[in-house]
Motif scaffolding. Structure first.
Motif: not given
Length: 293
Positions: A194-200, A205-209
Motif C-alpha cells: 500500500a505504501a508503494a502504491a501511494a508513493g509514501v 517506514f521513517a515513521s515506523l522507525d
C-alpha cells in the motif's frame, strides 16, 4: 558407517538434514519417486544419489525394521503418511513427526503409530532448515521424547529441547508462535504494498522507525491488550477507514479487515479498567467473553 534410519519425504528439509549429517545408507521414500520414468521421479532419484541415501519405491520398504523414522512431508500429507507408516512400523521404533501441523493432527497421528506398536514423538522445527541445517532448534514432546532426544543427537542435531510428555505441546508452541511470525510477514506485505502504491514508502517506514521501541514480547502483549481493551471500538472504526484506503489503492486489505474484527471484539467487552499484568488481562477478556456468550 551406514545410518539405521528411515526418512519419509525428501524435500528441502530431508535433503538438507541427510546431506549435513552424512546419513549414508538411510532409507528414503518420497511420493515424487512413485512414478517410475516421470521427470519428478528421475529428479528425486538423482537427489537420493547425491545425498548417498537409498531410495525406496514403497513407504513400507523404507520404514520396515528402521529404529528411527523421520517424517518430513507437506502438512496435508502428514496424517496419510502416519497411516501408511503404522502398517509397517517396527515395534518400539521412534516415529519423529517433524511436520508443521496442528496439535490435533499430531495427536491423531500418534494414536495410529502407538496402536501399531511404535513410539510417536511430536517434533517442532523452530527455524528454517537452511542455513541452520542440523543446528536448527527442535522442540520435542511425548512419552518417548527423551529417547528421541538421544537418537536425534546421535544423528547430529545439536539444539534439542524436550518440552513435555504431552503429544501436541511442541506443535502448539510452533503453531501459536506462527500467529505472530507469519502474521507480521503478512502485515508487512499489506503495509509495504500500500505504501508503494501511494508513493509514501519512505515516509511510512521513517515513521515506523521513529515510533518503534523494542520490548520483550510479553510486555508488548500486555501493552497492546491494554490499548485494545480501552480503545478497541475507536481503533476498529479507524481501521475501517484504513480498509477503505487500501481498497482504493487496490493492494488488498485482508489483514486489516481481520484487525477490525479483533479490535471490535475486544473493545465491545467494555473493560475500561484493565487489570495490571498480561495474565490478569487475559483472564478479564476470557471472563467477559464467557459472560457475553
Amino acid at each position: 558407517m551406514e545410518t539405521m534410519l528411515a526418512l519419509i519425504g525428501f524435500g528441502e528439509a530431508g535433503r538438507t538434514f541427510a546431506t549435513a549429517g552424512g546419513w549414508s545408507g538411510a532409507r528414503v521414500h518420497d511420493r515424487l519417486s512413485d512414478g517410475a520414468g516421470t521427470e519428478g521421479s528421475a529428479g528425486m532419484r538423482a537427489a537420493y544419489a547425491m545425498a548417498g541415501v537409498a531410495g525406496c519405491d514403497r513407504l513400507a520398504d523404507a520404514v520396515r525394521d528402521a529404529p528411527v523414522i523421520l517424517s518430513l512431508v507437506t502438512a496435508d500429507q502428514a496424517l496419510a503418511v502416519a497411516t501408511a507408516a503404522a502398517a509397517a512400523i517396527a515395534p518400539g521404533a521412534l516415529y519423529c513427526d517433524m511436520n508443521s501441523v496442528a496439535p490435533e493432527t499430531k495427536r491423531a497421528a500418534a494414536r495410529l503409530i502407538d496402536a501399531a506398536g511404535g513410539c510417536y514423538v511430536d517434533v517442532a522445527v523452530m527455524a528454517p532448515v537452511d542455513p541452520a541445517r542440523l543446528s536448527v532448534p527442535l522442540l520435542l514432546s511425548g512419552a518417548a521424547a527423551g529417547a528421541a532426544q538421544v537418537a536425534l543427537a546421535a544423528l547430529g542435531f545439536t539444539r534439542i529441547d524436550v518440552v513435555g510428555h504431552e503429544i501436541g505441546r511442541a506443535s502448539s508452541i510452533k503453531m501459536i508462535r506462527s500467529v505472530m511470525v507469519k502474521g507480521m510477514e503478512a502485515l508487512t506485505a499489506e503495509c509495504a504494498l500500500a505504501a508503494a502504491a501511494a508513493g509514501v514508502s519512505a515516509e511510512v517506514f521513517a515513521s515506523l522507525d521513529a515510533s518503534d521501541r523494542a520490548k520483550p514480547w510479553a510486555a508488548r502483549a500486555d501493552y497492546n491488550l491494554d490499548r485494545m481493551m480501552i480503545h478497541g471500538l475507536r481503533r476498529a472504526a479507524e481501521m475501517e477507514e484504513v480498509t477503505k484506503t487500501l481498497d482504493a489503492l487496490g493492494t488488498g486489505s485482508a489483514m486489516t479487515r481481520a484487525t477490525v474484527l479483533r479490535q471490535r471484539a475486544i473493545g465491545e467487552l467494555g473493560v475500561q479498567r484493565p487489570a495490571p499484568g498480561l495474565s490478569a488481562k487475559i483472564g478479564q477478556i476470557n471472563d467477559d467473553r464467557r459472560d457475553a456468550a
